[in-house]
Design a protein around this motif. Structure first.
Motif, mmCIF file in Angstrom:
data_model
loop_
_atom_site.group_PDB
_atom_site.id
_atom_site.type_symbol
_atom_site.label_atom_id
_atom_site.label_comp_id
_atom_site.label_asym_id
_atom_site.label_seq_id
_atom_site.Cartn_x
_atom_site.Cartn_y
_atom_site.Cartn_z
ATOM 1 N N TYR A 368 -20.389 6.963 6.696
ATOM 2 C CA TYR A 368 -19.263 6.110 7.046
ATOM 3 C C TYR A 368 -17.973 6.932 7.119
ATOM 4 O O TYR A 368 -17.816 7.913 6.387
ATOM 5 N N PRO A 369 -17.035 6.539 7.973
ATOM 6 C CA PRO A 369 -15.744 7.244 8.022
ATOM 7 C C PRO A 369 -15.044 7.206 6.665
ATOM 8 O O PRO A 369 -15.278 6.310 5.847
ATOM 9 N N ARG A 370 -14.151 8.205 6.436
ATOM 10 C CA ARG A 370 -13.501 8.329 5.137
ATOM 11 C C ARG A 370 -12.702 7.081 4.764
ATOM 12 O O ARG A 370 -12.674 6.666 3.595
ATOM 13 N N GLU A 371 -12.043 6.451 5.747
ATOM 14 C CA GLU A 371 -11.200 5.295 5.427
ATOM 15 C C GLU A 371 -12.008 4.096 4.930
ATOM 16 O O GLU A 371 -11.454 3.157 4.362
ATOM 17 N N TYR A 372 -13.341 4.109 5.133
ATOM 18 C CA TYR A 372 -14.188 3.029 4.638
ATOM 19 C C TYR A 372 -14.668 3.269 3.201
ATOM 20 O O TYR A 372 -15.280 2.381 2.611
ATOM 21 N N ARG A 373 -14.413 4.458 2.658
ATOM 22 C CA ARG A 373 -15.005 4.787 1.358
ATOM 23 C C ARG A 373 -14.050 5.576 0.456
ATOM 24 O O ARG A 373 -14.487 6.297 -0.429
ATOM 25 N N ASP A 374 -12.731 5.428 0.679
ATOM 26 C CA ASP A 374 -11.789 6.233 -0.100
ATOM 27 C C ASP A 374 -11.163 5.470 -1.264
ATOM 28 O O ASP A 374 -10.204 5.931 -1.866
ATOM 29 N N SER A 375 -11.687 4.276 -1.590
ATOM 30 C CA SER A 375 -11.208 3.554 -2.772
ATOM 31 C C SER A 375 -12.341 2.697 -3.312
ATOM 32 O O SER A 375 -13.335 2.425 -2.624
ATOM 33 N N LEU A 376 -12.168 2.246 -4.556
ATOM 34 C CA LEU A 376 -13.208 1.448 -5.205
ATOM 35 C C LEU A 376 -13.407 0.121 -4.476
ATOM 36 O O LEU A 376 -14.537 -0.336 -4.272
ATOM 37 N N GLU A 377 -12.311 -0.500 -4.037
ATOM 38 C CA GLU A 377 -12.406 -1.791 -3.355
ATOM 39 C C GLU A 377 -13.146 -1.657 -2.030
ATOM 40 O O GLU A 377 -13.974 -2.510 -1.674
ATOM 41 N N ARG A 378 -12.861 -0.618 -1.284
ATOM 42 C CA ARG A 378 -13.520 -0.446 0.007
ATOM 43 C C ARG A 378 -15.001 -0.115 -0.160
ATOM 44 O O ARG A 378 -15.830 -0.500 0.669
ATOM 45 N N LEU A 379 -15.328 0.614 -1.218
ATOM 46 C CA LEU A 379 -16.747 0.864 -1.482
ATOM 47 C C LEU A 379 -17.476 -0.451 -1.771
ATOM 48 O O LEU A 379 -18.601 -0.673 -1.306
ATOM 49 N N GLU A 380 -16.831 -1.314 -2.544
ATOM 50 C CA GLU A 380 -17.465 -2.592 -2.876
ATOM 51 C C GLU A 380 -17.648 -3.465 -1.637
ATOM 52 O O GLU A 380 -18.575 -4.279 -1.566
ATOM 53 N N ASN A 381 -16.775 -3.298 -0.638
ATOM 54 C CA ASN A 381 -16.835 -4.138 0.568
ATOM 55 C C ASN A 381 -17.659 -3.522 1.693
ATOM 56 O O ASN A 381 -17.677 -4.062 2.811
ATOM 57 N N LEU A 382 -18.322 -2.396 1.432
ATOM 58 C CA LEU A 382 -19.151 -1.799 2.480
ATOM 59 C C LEU A 382 -20.237 -2.793 2.901
ATOM 60 O O LEU A 382 -20.919 -3.384 2.055
#
Length: 650
Positions: A368-382
């Motif tokens: 996944y692109p970096r902007e989709y996985r650069d914080s805890l919240e975004r990881l949870e929303n993958l």
């Protein structure tokens, strides 16, 4: 360093041949008899002298690891060269003398250079022989003066080699992100490029895709290519350049280290320490190791000469923990392996194919692109696609949290380690470590924890321990060879007394040049020992030959030997043989001058090998021309039991 010593044998042999020709004119009938007599007089002493120079390099063969690989080729080369010179001096040289020494030989007393040397030396030898005991006392006082340069001289493993480029290796605090580190690298590169002497800069953070480079993201390696020195600003040196770069590149949280690239690679391969000095804290608990290391960092910062100090934060790493909710995953028809594959592919990436370009193969990694996985919240929303085609957030399947832990776990000798990197400036390693050890003593180490000093200091201690065992053994071998030549103990002890006199000159010359004691300097002193013994052997041989001639003369005149005869023999042996001794010293020093005046990569080490020999040969020659005749006079006066009332005047 052996060019001068290699031709010493031929010089002394030819000079002795000239001395015989002065007494016995050379004809076709007596040519080989004169050659034989001249060779027999000095041949054995020359052979043993050159053999001693050969054996004096034995301690170099005992060096190991980095210093051994550096100096073993030098030791082999000099040993083979001197062994060959020793053999040729008593085999080929006499034969060549018989064939090529012809014609009229200018007598020694008519040679203007020799008359000058004798004119300078004569009043000194007369003064010494009037008060030989006083000369011995003065010699001891000169030897005692070595305490002064020794007290001012520092110690180091090896002088810094100027490789022409620089390596910038700062350490950052843990938990820095890849994006932030990329930004820091760009900042430091731009700052470094503002210096006019810099040609190119290339920085790397973290490890390469290989198991042989276990570097954390906090380790930066910036290779700085410098312009040729003729393009530098007037008066600029590498040391000044380091200071200027250090003052320009000041980034919060970075601890600067400026070092030579090749030297750094060798140090890190050998000890893992990238700075001249490292401290390794070992124990069972990483948390305690980290606390002790930070205490040491705080204490060492205030020690004079500290350029930078950084204690690894062994427990400062930040990690993303993914705990799979098994029941929730099963509700959507997924098992643990399915969820792990999703997490691995989305966050870490997965190699899906290879790109083939000629003989080269490149893996293609998808994530996944970096902007989709650069914080805890975004990881949870993958988004996760279930087997039924439904899309759910990753947080429905896993519990994601951030926890602390060790960024890198180091172990040595089966014990956990934490390392402190110390860079120094304007101080030698030996002095700094001595002061640092005193400062660190105030830290109370818990039970089960230990400190060890590493880096170049570790090399220095290893070489020192090795040489402390081998050098005494070499001195015993030299004593044995001298005894085999003279077959008496007293002349051996007199000759060995020239060694401290040579060391004094070498120490004062090093002090004048501002050099520290190092392995290279030790190699120079070892080489000096053999050459200075050779001068003593020559002087002793000449004195004994002159005394034997006086004894034969007294027997022919049917009278007892007097102190006047002994004194005349000492003057004759010392004064009339000053030419070969001065020629021996001159060729040795002349062979060393190109090394002392040379420049370029490696000249820093070679100058430190040559410096003790230049200074030591100068002092050994001056004092040997005075001390050995004085000691010889005292010894023979006591040995021959000459009555005091027969003392004559010269």
């Amino acid at each position: 360093i052996a060019i001068g010593a290699m031709i010493d044998g031929a010089i002394v042999m030819i000079e002795n041949m000239h001395k015989h020709i002065e007494r016995t004119p050379l004809t076709n009938e007596n040519r080989w008899a004169v050659v034989t007599q001249a060779a027999i007089e000095v041949g054995p002493a020359l052979f043993f002298s050159l053999l001693i120079i050969t054996f004096s390099f034995l301690p170099i063969f005992a060096l190991e690891a980095q210093e051994g690989r550096l100096f073993h080729p030098l030791a082999f080369t000099k040993t083979y060269a001197m062994a060959g010179a020793a053999i040729l001096s008593v085999t080929l040289v006499p034969v060549l003398m018989g064939y090529f020494i012809r014609g009229r030989v200018l007598p020694e007393h008519k040679n203007p250079v020799n008359r000058l040397l004798m004119g300078i030396y004569h009043p000194f030898i007369n003064m010494v022989l009037r008060a030989p005991v006083l000369m011995i006392v003065i010699a001891f006082a000169v030897m005692a003066s070595a305490i002064i340069p020794l007290s001012r001289m520092g110690s180091e493993f090896m002088p810094d080699l100027d490789e022409g480029d620089l390596l910038y290796m700062p350490s950052a605090f843990p938990a820095v992100s890849a994006g932030k580190m990329s930004q820091i690298l760009q900042q430091t590169d731009k700052l470094i490029m503002t210096v006019p002497e810099v040609e190119t800069v290339y920085a790397k953070a973290g490890r390469a895709e290989t198991a042989t480079d276990p570097a954390p993201l906090t380790m930066v390696e910036t290779t700085i290519r410098l312009k040729p020195k003729e393009d530098w600003r007037p008066g600029m040196t590498t040391a000044k350049l380091k200071k200027e770069l250090d003052s320009i590149v000041q980034v919060p949280s970075l601890t600067n280290v400026w070092i030579m690239p090749i030297k750094n690679r060798i140090d890190m391969l050998a000890t893992g320490i990238k700075t001249p000095i490292g401290i390794k804290v070992a124990g069972p608990d990483l948390q305690v190791i980290g606390d002790v290391a930070q205490q040491i960092e705080t204490v060492i910062k205030d020690i004079p000469g500290t350029s930078s100090v950084y204690a690894e934060r062994v427990t400062g790493g930040r990690f993303v923990d993914v705990d799979i909710e098994r029941e929730e995953a099963a509700r959507f028809g997924l098992n643990v392996a399915d969820v792990q594959d999703l997490v691995k592919t989305a966050i870490g990436g997965m190699t899906v194919t290879q790109s083939v370009e000629g003989l080269e193969r490149y893996p293609v990694n998808v994530r996944y692109p970096r902007e989709y996985r650069d914080s805890l919240e975004r990881l949870e929303n993958l988004p996760v696609v279930t087997k039924t085609g439904a899309q759910i957030p990753l947080s429905r399947l896993v519990d994601i949290s951030i926890s602390g832990g060790p960024g890198v776990i180091r172990s040595e000798n089966a014990r956990l380690n934490g390392w402190i990197y110390v860079d120094i400036s304007d101080v030698d390693i030996g002095t700094y470590v001595k002061d640092a050890k005193k400062a660190v003593e105030q830290i109370d180490l818990p039970a089960g924890y230990s400190l060890s000093w590493s880096g170049q200091y570790e090399y220095m201690q290893r070489a020192k321990q090795r040489l402390s065992l081998v050098v005494p053994l070499t001195l015993v071998i030299i004593l044995l060879l001298l005894f085999l030549n003279f077959r008496r103990l007293v002349p051996v002890l007199i000759i060995m007394g020239t060694l401290p006199l040579a060391l004094v000159g070498g120490l004062w010359f090093l002090d004048m040049l501002g050099y520290n004691m190092s392995v290279a300097v030790g190699v120079g002193f070892i080489a000096l020992a053999g050459v200075s013994v050779e001068i003593g052997v020559l002087m002793m041989v000449y004195l004994e030959h002159a005394l034997e001639a006086r004894i034969e003369q007294a027997r022919a005149e049917k009278r007892d030997l007097t102190r006047s005869d002994l004194r005349a023999a000492v003057i004759e042996g010392a004064l009339l043989r000053v030419r070969p001794i001065m020629m021996t010293v001159a060729v040795v020093i002349a062979g060393l001058l190109p090394i002392m005046l040379g420049s370029g990569t490696g000249s820093e080490v070679m100058r430190r090998i040559a410096a003790p020999m230049v200074g030591g040969m100068t002092s050994a020659t001056v004092l040997t021309l005075l001390v050995i005749p004085a000691a010889f006079l005292i010894w023979q006066t006591l040995a021959l039991k000459l009555p005091k009332e027969t003392l004559g005047t010269e």
